[in-house]
Design a protein around this motif. Structure first.
Motif: not given
Length: 237
Positions: A75-81, A89-91, A97-99
């Motif tokens: 996700h981070q590698k391709h986050e621009n697409t 991105k909203e904290i 989601i992490n929870s």
């Protein structure tokens, strides 16, 4: 250079990563590890993951194991697409989601996987069959996990963690839950229409939404065929 994912179509975490990659047009070369033959225990594989688990990612020499870490990395590698819905991105949204993902690996996955393995372990890996009482114990634990999913994470009947669109949390949760087709006896793996989930209407509704996502059939095709073959063989016993 290619990005290689070592996994297996019967592996719940593998399917979740593959589904995420297909939904976001991330090119992966999929290499199957024959877990029923113990290939994950080979010296070659242990060099990539000493824990002998799948999936494992090899991104041009960068090796990463643990499925959630792999999905977040992609996700981070391709986050621009990639659409922001998958890991916002909203904290606060990301924290929710992490929870779930933490809860998933500590609560949901162990209970669901143990129940499914009680059925497929003796058949696929030649493990010793559990007693009927022990099998029923694994089923009770699995349905307790489903109840928790219903009441804690799908409160509004949409997607996990009060999201309006599916995220990584949903992909991992569904990827795990579908493994119970071995237990439910669903020859057609559509949990949204499974009578076994009638007591969990929010889960059923959520399953139907997940089964409408692109690439659902492609990702789960092998599992569907394997389950159909399994129950066809059992019906002859």
């Amino acid at each position: 250079m290619s990005t290689i994912l070592y996994g297996a179509p019967l592996s719940q975490p593998t399917r979740s990563v593959v589904w995420f990659s297909k939904l976001n047009d991330i090119a992966l070369v999929e290499k199957t590890v024959a877990i029923n033959k113990g290939e994950q225990r080979s010296d070659e594989f242990k060099k990539m993951n000493p824990n002998m688990k799948i999936p494992v990612l090899n991104d041009d020499g960068f090796v990463l194991f643990e499925s959630v870490a792999i999905a977040k990395y992609l996700h981070q590698k391709h986050e621009n697409t990639i659409n922001d819905q998958w890991f916002p991105k909203e904290i606060k949204q990301r924290a929710l989601i992490n929870s779930y993902l933490d809860w998933h690996h500590n609560h949901f996955r162990p209970r669901i996987a143990t129940c499914a393995f009680a059925v497929i372990g003796p058949m696929l890996f030649k493990t010793k069959p559990l007693t009927d009482d022990k099998v029923q114990e694994t089923k009770r634990a699995a349905f307790k996990a489903i109840k928790d999913l219903e009441e804690q994470w799908l409160k509004d009947g949409k997607f996990i963690a009060d999201q309006n669109a599916p995220s990584l949390a949903d992909l991992f949760a569904y990827g795990e839950l579908i493994q119970l087709s071995f237990v439910f006896g669903n020859k057609e793996i559509q949990l949204g229409s499974s009578a076994a989930l009638n007591d969990y209407p929010k889960v059923k509704k959520w399953c139907s939404k997940m089964e409408e996502l692109p690439h659902y059939g492609e990702v789960h095709n092998f599992l569907s065929k394997f389950i159909f073959k399994t129950f066809s063989q059992q019906s002859k016993l």
